[in-house]
Design an enzyme around this catalytic site. Structure first.
Site, PDB file in Angstrom:
ATOM      1  N   GLY A  39       0.785  -1.233   0.000  1.00 54.44           N
ATOM      2  CA  GLY A  39       0.000   0.000   0.000  1.00 54.44           C
ATOM      3  C   GLY A  39       0.810   1.273   0.000  1.00 54.44           C
ATOM      4  N   LYS A 194     -30.259  25.455  13.818  1.00 60.05           N
ATOM      5  CA  LYS A 194     -30.253  24.035  14.159  1.00 60.05           C
ATOM      6  C   LYS A 194     -29.335  23.766  15.341  1.00 60.05           C
ATOM      7  CE  LYS A 194     -26.488  22.082  11.368  1.00 60.05           C
ATOM      8  NZ  LYS A 194     -25.851  23.210  10.708  1.00 60.05           N
ATOM      9  N   ASP A 224     -21.783  16.273   2.983  1.00 59.58           N
ATOM     10  CA  ASP A 224     -21.100  15.035   3.378  1.00 59.58           C
ATOM     11  C   ASP A 224     -22.118  13.899   3.495  1.00 59.58           C
ATOM     12  OD1 ASP A 224     -19.491  13.041   4.349  1.00 59.58           O
ATOM     13  OD2 ASP A 224     -18.767  14.142   6.085  1.00 59.58           O
ATOM     14  N   ALA A 226     -25.195  14.359   4.109  1.00 60.39           N
ATOM     15  CA  ALA A 226     -26.448  14.967   3.630  1.00 60.39           C
ATOM     16  C   ALA A 226     -27.538  15.021   4.695  1.00 60.39           C
ATOM     17  CB  ALA A 226     -26.970  14.251   2.381  1.00 60.39           C
TER      18      ALA A 226
END
Length: 315
Positions: A39, A194, A224, A226
């Site tokens: 990797g 919010k 992101d 949502a």
């Protein structure tokens, strides 16, 4: 176009890089950006870059750490190959949400860590788009050009010829962005208040402003999971909004985002190509994507020619 300009990219968003190079009328720099079997990122530059003005164009999106590491290793390879100047062009700057210690919690300010890494590896200049927080520019000890997708998004709003518009800020933090858009559109402004009990979970509490019977335009820098967007859309429809259109620069769209969008009251989500859409998102009929390639290309051309970048965004 100056002959000393070159553009390289990794594996995160090759299509955007190709489109930018096309607008610049240059070929995309040849490089091998691969992996060892364990990797590890491996980069080899296959072009002559000595004395060149080089741009490494790559959003640090999913896989975030791999994308960031590709930029780091590519910059080091270019530095060792004697490039004259290296600009990290990161349309989407990952880790930008981790820019402070909320209530002195024992957390890292990871946006600063990434800034230090980029500067430390040899980046001479940063070009990015719609930073989550403008003050992140102060984390860098090098010049930073934070450009805006607003002209592209605003142009699309005008083309759609929406009637009875109201611009909605999804939270108090987005009021400045929403107010600027409302001013340009000569429309009213509404704000969603919010409360966020924990990360990626939002609860709509109140809507400040009249939205009944109107087309609501929500403007945000990223989407992101949502959750915030869907809660906002549902609340707006409950208050009598006729249509809800969301404009977001960076389509992170992680986790259950697409499923939420499909079930929500949002009529359309308009995003840019700073982050490539995965197949599920491309197949979602509620999502429409605009390109920032021309804007990125013009900004890079101006940086190369030592021309003003800010004048691109002045009225």
């Amino acid at each position: 176009m100056s002959g000393d300009m070159m553009v390289f990219t990794g594996n995160a968003n090759p299509k955007l890089a190709q489109d930018v190079a096309k607008h610049l009328h240059i070929h995309l720099g040849r490089a091998t950006v691969g992996r060892f079997s364990d990797g590890e990122v491996m980069v080899e530059i296959l072009e002559h870059v000595r004395g060149k003005d080089v741009f490494v164009l790559q959003s640090t999106c999913v896989p975030t750490n791999d994308s960031l590491m590709e930029v780091m290793v590519m910059v080091d390879a270019l530095k060792r190959a004697s490039a004259a100047r290296i600009t990290a062009a990161l349309p989407y700057f990952g880790y930008a949400r981790q820019d402070r210690r909320p209530r002195s919690a024992r957390v890292a300010i990871t946006a600063r860590v990434v800034a230090d890494m980029l500067v430390g590896v040899g980046v001479d200049r940063l070009l990015t788009m719609d930073l989550h927080s403008d003050q992140i520019q102060g984390f860098f000890d090098i010049p930073v050009d934070n450009i805006y997708a607003a002209p592209i998004l605003l142009s699309d709003v005008w083309k759609q010829n929406f009637q009875n518009l109201v611009v909605v800020s999804p939270d108090v933090g987005g009021v400045v962005r929403a107010r600027a858009l409302a001013k340009r559109l000569e429309s009213d402004l509404a704000i969603i208040d919010k409360r966020r009990p924990k990360p990626n979970v939002a609860k709509v509490m109140n809507i400040i402003g009249d939205v009944a019977g109107r087309t609501c335009i929500i403007m945000d820098d990223m989407v992101d999971t949502a959750n915030t967007l869907c809660e906002a859309a549902n609340a707006l429809k409950e208050k009598g909004a006729e249509r809800v259109i969301a404009y977001c620069t960076h389509p992170v769209l992680s986790g259950p985002a697409i499923e939420r969008l499909e079930k929500s009251a949002i009529d359309e989500l308009v995003v840019t190509d700073t982050i490539p859409l995965r197949e599920e998102a491309r197949n979602c009929k509620r999502i429409r994507q605009l390109s920032v390639a021309e804007l990125m290309a013009e900004t890079m051309r101006r940086i190369n020619a030592e021309e003003s970048v800010s004048s691109l965004f002045m009225d």
